[in-house]
Design an enzyme around this catalytic site. Sequence first.
Site, PDB file in Angstrom:
ATOM      1  N   GLU A 105       3.556  13.153  -6.761  1.00 59.81           N
ATOM      2  CA  GLU A 105       4.891  13.609  -6.359  1.00 59.81           C
ATOM      3  C   GLU A 105       5.985  12.585  -6.681  1.00 59.81           C
ATOM      4  OE1 GLU A 105       2.856  12.007  -2.545  1.00 59.81           O
ATOM      5  OE2 GLU A 105       2.319  13.060  -4.407  1.00 59.81           O
ATOM      6  N   ARG A 144       0.854  -1.184   0.000  1.00 62.75           N
ATOM      7  CA  ARG A 144       0.000   0.000   0.000  1.00 62.75           C
ATOM      8  C   ARG A 144       0.893   1.237   0.000  1.00 62.75           C
ATOM      9  NH1 ARG A 144      -3.455  -2.323  -1.771  1.00 62.75           N
ATOM     10  NH2 ARG A 144      -5.628  -2.608  -1.131  1.00 62.75           N
ATOM     11  N   HIS A 169      -0.219  -0.057 -10.363  1.00 61.72           N
ATOM     12  CA  HIS A 169      -1.032  -0.966  -9.550  1.00 61.72           C
ATOM     13  C   HIS A 169      -1.359  -2.266 -10.298  1.00 61.72           C
ATOM     14  CE1 HIS A 169      -4.499  -1.329  -6.369  1.00 61.72           C
ATOM     15  NE2 HIS A 169      -3.490  -2.163  -6.158  1.00 61.72           N
TER      16      HIS A 169
END
Length: 387
Positions: free
Chosen positions: A260, A231, A272
Amino acid sequence: MKNVLTLNSISPVINDIFDSSYNVASDVENPVGIMLRSFKMHDYTLNENTIAIARAGAGTNNIPVDEYAKQGVVVFNTPGANANAVKELVLLSLLLGSRKVVDSIEWVKTLKGKGDEVSKLVEKGKSNFVGGEIKGKKLGVIGLGAIGAMVANSAIALGMQVIGYDPFLSVNAALRLSSDVKVVSELDDLAKSCDYITIHIPYIASQNKGIINSGLIRKMKDGVVIINLARGELVDNADIIKATESGKVGRYVVDFPADELIDIPNVICIPHLGASTPEAEDNCAIMAAKQLIEYIENGNVVNSVNYPSCSMPRTTAHRLVFLHKNISNMLAQITGAVGNEGININNLTNQSKGDYAITIMDVEKEVSASALSHLASVDGIIKVRAL
């Protein structure tokens, strides 16, 4: 007909799991159960008929599990179903963190149109992308559950030395580990000795947000490669950017891109893809469907994230399932109330976890609607079902 609502596209393999007594679709009304993947349920209005939610995946951050526990809605996940897919991406990430493959591929694209010069330019420029081998290096695995254990064992097979850390290591998980994996009791011990570190723990904001931060990074080896396919919130992005800029962290490979992090040197953002394989999606869907059916039809609970696991083989044709608070004298109150209704108990089991508990009870006759209403009124009972 039992309606099951799908809030995301779910693998069609579930059509072979649900029989004709179920209507499974994205537009059903009054569902008894819900299946989903990434759909965010925090602002979702739950139907009062819904008794269970099954997520085809491991993480449940998109589901208000505590609130649903209070409502007597059991939430399931599918731990381990996508473990092999994630493990394989971790192995790829180890190589991407070691060899400057991504940078080199992007550089090769700049040679388009150079004609016969390409081969000479390649030989001249390839020295800019030299990397190391993973064999013989030390890998730290934070979290030794289904995925972490598979990663650890595979790394051993690839010739790496593996150090594992998991303060909640279960007996079953320990048995899955290779005997060559060294398990340490302190995270600092892993941090200071490993060339690579990969994270495989669930994200719990109150416990481990930013567990990989400047304080821990300072204790790591210079040039360490950090892999995060668990995560994004487990790593402090500002700290990891500073560490990659200084060279303290050689590479950061993350499966959870954030604005960022994008286009930062030595940060590799993967979109992902951890469980994005047909095999993983099928495995998760099958497990989620079976768990949902078992709870709907028999009241048995396996892999719930907000209620305890609690299962019992059927011994009679009639069954009561109680979801209740985990407080003293609760079981006595339940059995007493059942006895007051003239219902004979054939067999029962009771399990608790945290604030909640489940009691499954096989009884010798059908329970009337009025008796069920009386049982539901017992103080501490959240929900009772007659099956």
